[in-house]
Design a protein around this motif. Structure first.
Motif, PDB file in Angstrom:
ATOM      1  N   PHE A 133      -4.048   8.075  12.749  1.00  0.00           N
ATOM      2  CA  PHE A 133      -3.014   9.077  12.473  1.00  0.00           C
ATOM      3  C   PHE A 133      -1.713   8.435  12.103  1.00  0.00           C
ATOM      4  N   SER A 134      -2.003   7.437  11.431  1.00  0.00           N
ATOM      5  CA  SER A 134      -0.869   6.777  10.605  1.00  0.00           C
ATOM      6  C   SER A 134      -0.809   7.280   9.176  1.00  0.00           C
ATOM      7  N   ASN A 135       0.417   7.425   8.705  1.00  0.00           N
ATOM      8  CA  ASN A 135       0.405   7.920   7.258  1.00  0.00           C
ATOM      9  C   ASN A 135       0.429   6.605   6.471  1.00  0.00           C
ATOM     10  N   CYS A 136      -0.822   6.417   5.916  1.00  0.00           N
ATOM     11  CA  CYS A 136      -1.003   5.313   4.911  1.00  0.00           C
ATOM     12  C   CYS A 136      -0.522   5.548   3.401  1.00  0.00           C
ATOM     13  N   CYS A 137       0.153   6.778   3.324  1.00  0.00           N
ATOM     14  CA  CYS A 137       0.429   6.885   2.143  1.00  0.00           C
ATOM     15  C   CYS A 137       2.137   7.154   1.920  1.00  0.00           C
ATOM     16  N   LYS A 138       2.549   6.666   3.208  1.00  0.00           N
ATOM     17  CA  LYS A 138       4.190   6.568   3.089  1.00  0.00           C
ATOM     18  C   LYS A 138       4.716   5.695   2.296  1.00  0.00           C
ATOM     19  N   ASP A 139       5.649   5.950   1.267  1.00  0.00           N
ATOM     20  CA  ASP A 139       6.587   5.228   0.542  1.00  0.00           C
ATOM     21  C   ASP A 139       7.258   4.302   1.453  1.00  0.00           C
ATOM     22  N   ARG A 140       7.330   3.156   0.753  1.00  0.00           N
ATOM     23  CA  ARG A 140       7.890   1.988   1.509  1.00  0.00           C
ATOM     24  C   ARG A 140       8.937   1.502   0.922  1.00  0.00           C
ATOM     25  N   GLY A 141       9.474   1.898  -0.155  1.00  0.00           N
ATOM     26  CA  GLY A 141      10.310   1.142  -1.007  1.00  0.00           C
ATOM     27  C   GLY A 141       9.897   0.347  -1.976  1.00  0.00           C
ATOM     28  N   LYS A 142      10.655   0.092  -2.920  1.00  0.00           N
ATOM     29  CA  LYS A 142      10.122  -0.630  -4.321  1.00  0.00           C
ATOM     30  C   LYS A 142      10.046  -2.303  -4.093  1.00  0.00           C
ATOM     31  N   ILE A 143       8.841  -2.441  -3.502  1.00  0.00           N
ATOM     32  CA  ILE A 143       8.335  -3.919  -3.368  1.00  0.00           C
ATOM     33  C   ILE A 143       7.850  -4.424  -4.552  1.00  0.00           C
ATOM     34  N   VAL A 144       7.071  -4.021  -5.279  1.00  0.00           N
ATOM     35  CA  VAL A 144       6.778  -4.571  -6.683  1.00  0.00           C
ATOM     36  C   VAL A 144       7.900  -4.372  -7.516  1.00  0.00           C
TER      37      VAL A 144
END
Length: 368
Positions: A159-170
């Motif tokens: 039940f974690s959101n694995c589609c969550k945007d986490r900032g511009k890493i690349v």
């Protein structure tokens, strides 16, 4: 740093919960699970909608606690379920009135738990021969993409959101125009390697801060640190250590957060007894944000994409443009303001930060 604020017991508890839900545990109460769409959303992919069943008085029977009600005793002494004759009445392990539930129990290893296979799309291959000048003699795809999926909250992601945007890493624009998609894949794998290094260090007794350092050093050793926002990547690793997300989830999380993915749609990727307990979002991810923008605005101009469009959420259609198609595009009809805004926002101070990150990363990797 986010990781330094974490505590070892909470991290191990979260990881233990992930292993419990994904792989199943060996003790009795985890041997069977049940699912029920409690909020009428069309799927049982919200917290509390998939739970462990409880063993009945007969060790071969299991009772689902979801919307469980007491059975009614008939004049003959037998019990019947008020929810319908198709639902079994199970006597609790400690005895008492038999109970029934509208949800059925199934073993965690049962064939009733069906997972859709995950597509492993390497992207457009470097096919065919080249001439003496290095020109490709085979097929050419311009701004080719790669089909990937990420998973919103559900059973398989704990039940974690694995589609969550986490900032511009690349960082956009690295790598040659033909090889940069493979470069982005290498970046994603470098962060995944760092995440594993952080977890191994943590299990070996390292503090949270030391584990973060081990992960960052693994990233730097595996890839040019100027290509990754190191601080965001470390926080990104922590998020994934605390979830049931896999490597492809992680790759999409980085590329999507960096503006390089087009979302095609959502499909059910895991079912229990026909009930959807995990959804996935299909994407086409490209080598740069500019590639994604041109694909989104160029495809509607071409008849060759009319039939398939972006494909289906389960099987995204991510091929690049042929040279002929690319020449036919009318760029005057495209809105590239999103890309121009990115260029304008990249001020001199941000460039200096990138240079500092590269130098600091090298110093950490060499122990200086």
């Amino acid at each position: 740093m986010l990781l330094s604020a974490l505590r070892r017991p909470s991290l191990l508890a979260a990881i233990g919960a992930a292993l419990f839900l994904i792989a199943g545990a060996s003790h009795a109460r985890a041997e069977q699970i049940c699912a029920l769409d409690l909020n009428a959303s069309g799927a049982a992919d919200d917290p509390g909608e998939v739970v462990a069943c409880e063993a009945g008085e007969d060790t071969d029977t299991w009772s689902c606690p979801l919307q469980r009600v007491a059975c009614s005793q008939e004049p003959t002494g037998t019990y019947s379920c008020p929810l319908g004759a198709e639902h079994a009445c199970i006597t609790p392990q400690g005895g008492g009135t038999p109970m029934c539930s509208p949800a059925s129990c199934t073993a965690t290893s049962s064939s009733e738990i069906v997972d859709e296979p995950v597509a492993d799309d390497p992207g457009a291959p470097a096919d065919g021969l080249v001439d003496s000048q290095g020109n490709c003699l085979g097929s050419i795809e311009i701004f080719a993409g790669r089909a990937l999926r990420c998973r919103p909250p559900g059973l398989r992601t704990t039940f974690s959101n694995c589609c969550k945007d986490r900032g511009k890493i690349v960082k956009d624009g690295m790598g040659s125009s033909l090889a940069s998609l493979q470069t982005k894949i290498a970046v994603a794998k470098a962060v995944f390697t760092g995440m594993k290094a952080a977890y191994v260090a943590f299990k070996a007794g390292a503090t949270a801060g030391q584990a973060a350092g081990a992960g960052a050093n693994a990233i730097i050793a595996g890839f040019d640190p100027a290509s990754i926002a190191i601080s965001l990547a470390v926080n990104f690793m922590v998020d994934f250590l605390l979830s049931g997300c896999d490597q492809q989830d992680m790759e999409v999380g980085m590329l999507r957060g960096s503006g390089m993915c087009h979302e095609v749609g959502t499909y059910c990727s895991t079912k229990i007894l026909g009930i959807c307990v995990q959804k996935s979002k299909g994407h086409c991810c490209f080598n740069t944000k500019l590639g994604r923008i041109i694909q989104e605005q160029g495809r509607p101009q071409l008849r060759s994409f009319n039939a398939q469009g972006w494909g289906t959420p389960k099987a995204p259609y991510c091929r690049g443009f042929t040279p002929e198609e690319f020449q036919a595009l009318d760029f005057s009809k495209m809105d590239l303001s999103e890309y121009y805004a990115d260029i304008e926002a990249r001020a001199q101070s941000q460039i200096q930060v990138d240079i500092k990150e590269k130098i600091d990363g090298f110093m950490r990797a060499t122990g200086q």
